[in-house]
Design a protein around this motif. Sequence first.
Motif, PDB file in Angstrom:
ATOM      1  N   HIS A  45     -12.062  23.110  19.954  1.00 18.78           N
ATOM      2  CA  HIS A  45     -12.846  21.893  20.126  1.00 18.78           C
ATOM      3  C   HIS A  45     -12.205  20.866  20.882  1.00 18.78           C
ATOM      4  N   GLY A  46     -12.650  20.120  21.552  1.00 19.68           N
ATOM      5  CA  GLY A  46     -12.244  19.024  22.124  1.00 19.68           C
ATOM      6  C   GLY A  46     -12.856  18.650  23.472  1.00 19.68           C
ATOM      7  N   THR A  47     -12.294  17.536  23.908  1.00 19.34           N
ATOM      8  CA  THR A  47     -12.759  16.903  25.234  1.00 19.34           C
ATOM      9  C   THR A  47     -12.658  18.034  26.548  1.00 19.34           C
ATOM     10  N   ALA A 106      -8.978  17.987  27.555  1.00 20.24           N
ATOM     11  CA  ALA A 106      -8.182  18.873  26.403  1.00 20.24           C
ATOM     12  C   ALA A 106      -8.094  20.337  26.489  1.00 20.24           C
ATOM     13  N   VAL A 107      -9.394  20.779  26.831  1.00 20.71           N
ATOM     14  CA  VAL A 107      -9.494  22.142  26.862  1.00 20.71           C
ATOM     15  C   VAL A 107      -8.848  22.677  28.079  1.00 20.71           C
ATOM     16  N   LEU A 108      -9.369  22.065  29.106  1.00 20.82           N
ATOM     17  CA  LEU A 108      -8.938  22.616  30.603  1.00 20.82           C
ATOM     18  C   LEU A 108      -7.282  22.556  30.637  1.00 20.82           C
ATOM     19  N   ARG A 109      -6.892  21.528  30.251  1.00 20.32           N
ATOM     20  CA  ARG A 109      -5.327  21.403  30.094  1.00 20.32           C
ATOM     21  C   ARG A 109      -4.639  22.357  29.137  1.00 20.32           C
ATOM     22  N   LEU A 141      -8.159  22.549  38.464  1.00 20.28           N
ATOM     23  CA  LEU A 141      -7.804  22.739  37.257  1.00 20.28           C
ATOM     24  C   LEU A 141      -8.161  24.170  36.871  1.00 20.28           C
ATOM     25  N   VAL A 142      -9.490  24.328  37.016  1.00 21.51           N
ATOM     26  CA  VAL A 142     -10.245  25.860  36.865  1.00 21.51           C
ATOM     27  C   VAL A 142      -9.452  26.875  37.625  1.00 21.51           C
ATOM     28  N   HIS A 143      -9.354  26.263  38.970  1.00 21.86           N
ATOM     29  CA  HIS A 143      -8.564  27.270  39.960  1.00 21.86           C
ATOM     30  C   HIS A 143      -7.227  27.618  39.486  1.00 21.86           C
TER      31      HIS A 143
END
Length: 180
Positions: A15-17, A20-23, A153-155
Amino acid sequence: MSDAPIDRRVDPPLHGTEVAVLRGFLDYQRDTLRLKCRGLTQQQLAQPLPPSDMTLGGMMKHLAIVESSWFESVFAGGEYMPPFDNVDWDADRDWEWHSAQEDDPQELLALFDEAVRRADAVVDTALSGGGLEQESARRSRREDSTFTLRWILVHMIEEYARHNGHADLIRESIDGLTGE
């Protein structure tokens, strides 16, 4: 078979922003590569898994330039970090893969860690001035468009996930170590 390296990875938050999840996922993937390379000698880091000529050392150096390229160059509009800024890429488009065979394991890790530190600094600066929708300074070569920080970030998570799959197979071929 060598002793398995200690797994110090931190699981991404459940859970998180979005940030936060991406990083969290990107850091987890970075740490997975470190884990796959930890405890290996220079010769082991230079050992390919035929028919590919990919090596774990080359992969670590490759991902260091990928960090610098996407965050420092494409997103922030700067130049590659040293030593990548002085490479004649026209002479050898795969220089990072080839030159890593001569690199000491500690030097490779230090280069990788510095690339990650610099990339994180770019992301920190960008997020302090806006959100994930911020656009890159440089445009795509395929489409006449910029990249959002979110897309980069996703890439990067995708780039690491793909290469960590390769790393898993290469590490198993070196010393039998398997795992996430």
